[in-house]
Design a protein around this motif. Structure first.
Motif, mmCIF file in Angstrom:
data_model
loop_
_atom_site.group_PDB
_atom_site.id
_atom_site.type_symbol
_atom_site.label_atom_id
_atom_site.label_comp_id
_atom_site.label_asym_id
_atom_site.label_seq_id
_atom_site.Cartn_x
_atom_site.Cartn_y
_atom_site.Cartn_z
ATOM 1 N N ASN A 1 0.870 -35.725 9.041
ATOM 2 C CA ASN A 1 2.139 -35.876 8.313
ATOM 3 C C ASN A 1 2.759 -34.515 8.018
ATOM 4 O O ASN A 1 3.976 -34.326 8.099
ATOM 5 C CB ASN A 1 1.907 -36.629 7.002
ATOM 6 N N LEU B 1 -1.301 -44.230 2.661
ATOM 7 C CA LEU B 1 -0.900 -43.343 1.590
ATOM 8 C C LEU B 1 -2.102 -42.546 1.107
ATOM 9 O O LEU B 1 -3.184 -43.089 0.919
ATOM 10 C CB LEU B 1 -0.303 -44.145 0.429
ATOM 11 N N ARG B 2 -1.905 -41.264 0.891
ATOM 12 C CA ARG B 2 -2.994 -40.412 0.444
ATOM 13 C C ARG B 2 -3.169 -40.551 -1.060
ATOM 14 O O ARG B 2 -2.271 -40.964 -1.779
ATOM 15 C CB ARG B 2 -2.709 -38.950 0.802
ATOM 16 N N TYR C 1 6.599 -45.289 5.816
ATOM 17 C CA TYR C 1 5.215 -44.898 5.573
ATOM 18 C C TYR C 1 4.280 -45.700 6.472
ATOM 19 O O TYR C 1 3.678 -46.674 6.056
ATOM 20 C CB TYR C 1 4.851 -45.132 4.111
ATOM 21 N N GLU D 1 2.670 -36.958 0.428
ATOM 22 C CA GLU D 1 1.880 -37.331 1.601
ATOM 23 C C GLU D 1 1.263 -36.184 2.377
ATOM 24 O O GLU D 1 0.462 -36.429 3.272
ATOM 25 C CB GLU D 1 2.744 -38.154 2.569
ATOM 26 N N THR D 2 1.630 -34.942 2.068
ATOM 27 C CA THR D 2 1.178 -33.882 2.966
ATOM 28 C C THR D 2 0.595 -32.644 2.293
ATOM 29 O O THR D 2 -0.294 -32.014 2.868
ATOM 30 C CB THR D 2 2.335 -33.406 3.878
ATOM 31 N N TYR E 1 8.521 -37.037 -0.028
ATOM 32 C CA TYR E 1 7.531 -37.455 0.966
ATOM 33 C C TYR E 1 6.559 -36.322 1.249
ATOM 34 O O TYR E 1 5.338 -36.517 1.303
ATOM 35 C CB TYR E 1 8.218 -37.890 2.262
#
Length: 298
Positions: free
Chosen positions: A68, A295-296, A291, A182-183, A178
């Motif tokens: 991601n 999801l982290r 997504y 997520e990253t 995002y």
């Protein structure tokens, strides 16, 4: 890629000492997985460790975060291109919105990043350049200090107004959120908002459709330093907030000097990631931010 790492990068040996769950075997698994992704650049172990630790040493979430991360870097040039701290437009934003990694931790043991709008004139505020300068400063910090128990962001919004809201790009907010959720290879734990006002409430209402429940629950509003003191010793804050960390102006100058000292690194940091990501065909469309990856954990 080795030349794109700051000279004073954290000690990998210390990372192993301070993080008993960190295993060389897990790093090797992620390293080999990365090597099999033909669209990936060579990623130094210092980055792999940050991704592993921030994802609680879970291999699949770590892989997802890395992928991601690379995808966002490729498809969001508004934030991740032209990262030259000597460019006038970018440099000016460092003085408009201060981003200051503090030297002391919170009472929970989290690294502290302090933010404040130091120039209240909204006409001086440039949204994407502000986000870009924030990312540049906060990316250098974990590379210098290594993986941490968590990060707490403390921001004073006293000078934030509806004039600032009008200059914010909503799609840019969506992409940035995002990226954060997520990253990023850090464990974001708390967001402390000082001196909340109607303009901030308006912005948060705009952002909520793009925010996971976990991120919303991290936010703590403080209308005085007394409630903040439950989480953070006041002495750790800048002098203007009753602390002993130094004057905001001097602390901002320290960050500017750090960016200048790492000029080549900051300008090129992860540039290779973006260049390699261009040749990859992704199902995920960043512009709509669907997504499709798990999801982290935050």
């Amino acid at each position: 890629m080795a030349n794109e790492i700051p000279a004073n990068i954290y000690s990998i040996e210390d990372a192993f000492k301070n993080n008993p769950e960190l295993k060389e075997s897990d790093i090797q698994i992620i390293r080999e997985w990365c090597q099999k992704q033909l669209h990936f650049p060579k990623i130094p172990d210092a980055y792999l460790i940050l991704f592993l630790q921030s994802n609680y040493y879970q291999l699949e979430p770590t892989k997802n975060a890395i992928e991601n991360f690379l995808t966002v870097r490729t498809h969001v040039p508004e934030i991740f291109s032209n990262r030259d701290p000597f460019v006038k437009e970018l440099r000016s934003q460092i003085n408009v919105v201060a981003t200051i990694p503090l030297k002391e931790n919170s009472k929970h043991g989290y690294k502290l990043i302090f933010g404040a709008i130091t120039d209240p004139d909204p006409t001086h505020y440039v949204f994407f350049e502000c986000i870009k300068s924030f990312c540049m400063i906060t990316e250098l910090d974990p590379l210098e200090k290594g993986p941490s128990k968590g990060v707490a962001y403390v921001v004073d919004v006293k000078n934030f107004s509806l004039g600032h809201v009008a200059r914010i790009n909503l799609m840019g907010v969506k992409k940035f959120l995002y990226y954060v959720q997520e990253t990023i290879p850090v464990r974001l734990k708390h967001i402390h908002i000082l001196n909340c006002n109607p303009a901030v409430e308006t912005l948060l209402n705009m952002c909520k459709p793009f925010m996971k429940k976990e991120l919303i629950e991290m936010i703590h509003f403080h209308y005085s330093l007394k409630s903040l003191e439950e989480y953070i010793a006041i002495d750790t804050l800048p002098n203007e907030f009753g602390g002993k960390a130094g004057n905001i102006k001097d602390l901002v100058e320290e960050q500017i000097k750090k960016l200048d000292d790492n000029h080549a690194n900051v300008k090129l940091l992860f540039r290779v990631f973006s260049q390699h990501g261009i040749i990859t065909i992704y199902v995920m469309i960043i512009s709509s931010l669907k997504y499709i990856f798990p999801l982290r954990r935050l």
